[in-house]
Design a protein around this motif. Structure first.
Motif, short mmCIF file in Angstrom:
data_model
loop_
_atom_site.label_atom_id
_atom_site.label_comp_id
_atom_site.label_asym_id
_atom_site.label_seq_id
_atom_site.Cartn_x
_atom_site.Cartn_y
_atom_site.Cartn_z
N SER A 1 4.90 -6.50 10.14
CA SER A 1 5.43 -6.95 8.86
C SER A 1 6.69 -6.14 8.56
CB SER A 1 4.41 -6.76 7.74
OG SER A 1 4.99 -7.02 6.48
N ARG A 2 7.70 -6.81 8.04
CA ARG A 2 8.94 -6.13 7.68
C ARG A 2 8.96 -5.72 6.21
NH1 ARG A 2 13.57 -9.93 10.63
NH2 ARG A 2 12.82 -9.65 12.79
N ALA A 3 7.87 -5.99 5.51
CA ALA A 3 7.83 -5.68 4.08
C ALA A 3 7.81 -4.17 3.86
CB ALA A 3 6.58 -6.31 3.45
N LEU A 4 8.65 -3.72 2.93
CA LEU A 4 8.69 -2.31 2.57
C LEU A 4 8.05 -2.12 1.21
CD1 LEU A 4 12.33 -1.32 3.65
CD2 LEU A 4 10.19 -0.97 4.92
N VAL A 5 7.38 -1.00 1.05
CA VAL A 5 6.74 -0.67 -0.22
C VAL A 5 7.19 0.73 -0.64
CG1 VAL A 5 4.73 -2.13 0.17
CG2 VAL A 5 4.68 0.25 0.92
N ASN A 6 7.24 0.94 -1.94
CA ASN A 6 7.52 2.26 -2.49
C ASN A 6 6.17 2.89 -2.85
OD1 ASN A 6 8.10 4.09 -5.10
ND2 ASN A 6 9.88 4.06 -3.75
N ALA A 7 5.87 3.99 -2.20
CA ALA A 7 4.53 4.57 -2.38
C ALA A 7 4.59 6.08 -2.24
CB ALA A 7 3.57 3.99 -1.34
N GLU A 8 3.54 6.72 -2.73
CA GLU A 8 3.36 8.16 -2.57
C GLU A 8 2.32 8.40 -1.49
OE1 GLU A 8 2.31 9.90 -6.27
OE2 GLU A 8 4.29 9.57 -7.20
N ILE A 9 2.72 9.14 -0.46
CA ILE A 9 1.82 9.46 0.65
C ILE A 9 1.37 10.91 0.48
CG2 ILE A 9 1.53 9.58 3.14
CD1 ILE A 9 4.50 7.68 1.89
N GLY A 10 0.08 11.13 0.42
CA GLY A 10 -0.47 12.47 0.22
C GLY A 10 -1.29 12.92 1.41
N LEU A 11 -1.21 14.20 1.72
CA LEU A 11 -1.98 14.80 2.80
C LEU A 11 -2.77 15.98 2.23
CD1 LEU A 11 -2.73 15.16 5.79
CD2 LEU A 11 -0.63 16.50 6.08
N HIS A 12 -4.10 15.93 2.39
CA HIS A 12 -4.99 16.95 1.84
C HIS A 12 -5.91 17.45 2.96
CE1 HIS A 12 -3.66 15.31 -2.06
NE2 HIS A 12 -3.89 14.13 -1.51
N ILE A 13 -5.75 18.70 3.32
CA ILE A 13 -6.48 19.28 4.45
C ILE A 13 -7.57 20.20 3.90
CG2 ILE A 13 -6.30 20.70 6.52
CD1 ILE A 13 -3.37 19.86 6.71
N GLY A 14 -8.79 19.97 4.36
CA GLY A 14 -9.93 20.81 4.00
C GLY A 14 -10.56 21.43 5.22
N LEU A 15 -11.71 22.08 5.00
CA LEU A 15 -12.40 22.72 6.12
C LEU A 15 -13.13 21.70 6.99
CD1 LEU A 15 -13.87 25.89 4.37
CD2 LEU A 15 -11.68 25.61 5.55
N ALA A 16 -13.46 20.55 6.45
CA ALA A 16 -14.23 19.55 7.21
C ALA A 16 -13.38 18.42 7.75
CB ALA A 16 -15.35 18.98 6.33
N GLY A 17 -12.11 18.36 7.38
CA GLY A 17 -11.27 17.27 7.87
C GLY A 17 -10.03 17.12 7.02
N VAL A 18 -9.42 15.95 7.13
CA VAL A 18 -8.17 15.68 6.44
C VAL A 18 -8.29 14.38 5.66
CG1 VAL A 18 -7.25 14.52 8.50
CG2 VAL A 18 -5.68 15.36 6.76
#
Length: 326
Positions: free
Chosen positions: A91-108
């Motif tokens: 798909s060529r559709a673009l979206v405006n979004a907030e991408i967050g990354l949260h790392i813990g002891l058990a995973g991401v």
């Protein structure tokens, strides 16, 4: 109108995001219930020791709740970026979004929230977890995400932590998280032992165990940060997703330093001014009451007035009374 209403039929809908972490909520509820129980029995404690007792209870429950809760939090390392990015493959559709990354002891955890949420005829509000604990397979979770057709930004970030990624951070994050988690479980055990020693009361050894709890918490931070590989660049066009230490990391540091100060304070006070330490733990009042009860209960009773009068009778009169009785 377009076919399928402008959406792709082979992609499922967005996952519903639960409003809070249930594990964290259960732990906090248990400790708050314990605190409420102690508050109910607080009026039954007499004297100035009531304030010291309440502070000890609050401090002990706070340390235990922190050590147990941070095992399951997912914000040891966090980062987010707002960018215009492609939404899904083919798909060529673009979206405006907030991408967050949260790392813990058990995973991401990887979040994707649209700005606004409703774009390209879909609700863009994702929160995906990829585990790397002992009983989990991160690469398998990533493969399941590919099969489900997750949005491209989530898969792009998740791919950075796979074992096949050229970044090479998966092994280091997983091992460091395992050692940090193990050290925190040991800190929770030493905290329990310190509570038992303080309640017996064996104050000096309780201070030692509190000092050991602080040491283990600080070592968990060292294990989590002991990574030689540089951070992998995560680019979304001109924007870059960078992570920094999150709330759980700083909460662990603050609680560890608090335990360190409390343990050192108890040990120093026990050697310099043990009477003040006993006052904080309400030991002087109980000892004074015991000594007062001992003094009043075990002293011989005073003779009565009649017995005193008989003892003060002259010897001659006593002999006459005895002769008359005979």
């Amino acid at each position: 109108m377009t076919l399928w209403n402008g959406s792709f039929p082979f992609y499922p809908g967005a996952n519903a995001c639960f409003p809070f972490d249930t594990t964290r909520a259960i732990i906090i509820s248990i400790f708050l219930s314990m605190l409420a129980t102690f508050i109910i029995i607080l009026p039954g404690i007499r004297g100035r020791g009531r304030l010291f007792w309440f502070l000890r209870v609050v401090m002990g429950l706070f340390v235990g709740a922190v050590v147990l809760t941070i095992q399951f939090t997912r914000d040891w390392e966090t980062g987010w970026v707002r960018a215009n990015t492609s939404y899904k493959s083919f798909s060529r559709a673009l979206v405006n979004a907030e991408i967050g990354l949260h790392i813990g002891l058990a995973g991401v955890n990887i979040t994707l929230v649209g700005n606004p949420v409703n774009q390209v005829n879909e609700t863009i509000n994702y929160n995906e977890h990829f585990a790397w604990s002992f009983d989990a397979d991160y690469d398998h979770s990533y493969s399941e995400g590919l099969e489900k057709g997750l949005p491209s930004p989530i898969l792009y970030v998740a791919e950075k932590f796979t074992m096949q990624s050229p970044c090479g951070v998966h092994r280091q994050y997983r091992i460091s998280s395992h050692y940090a988690s193990l050290t925190l479980w040991m800190a929770f055990c030493t905290w329990l032992i310190s509570i038992l020693l303080f309640s017996m009361p064996i104050l000096l050894y309780g201070g030692y165990m509190l000092l050991l709890t602080a040491t283990l918490m600080l070592f968990s931070l060292l294990f989590f940060t002991a990574r030689s590989a540089p951070k992998c660049p995560i680019q979304f066009g001109p924007a870059s997703l960078k992570t920094d230490y999150g709330g759980s990391f700083w909460l662990t540091l603050a609680t560890g330093l608090l335990c360190l100060l409390l343990g050192l304070g108890i040990i120093i006070l026990n050697s310099v001014q043990p009477e003040k330490l006993k006052l904080v733990f309400n030991l002087d009042e109980g000892k004074a009451e015991d000594e007062e009860g001992w003094d009043t209960s075990y002293l011989p009773a005073e003779p009565s007035s009649s017995v005193q009068d008989m003892l003060m009778v002259p010897l001659g009169e006593l002999c006459e009374v005895t002769a008359t009785q005979l």
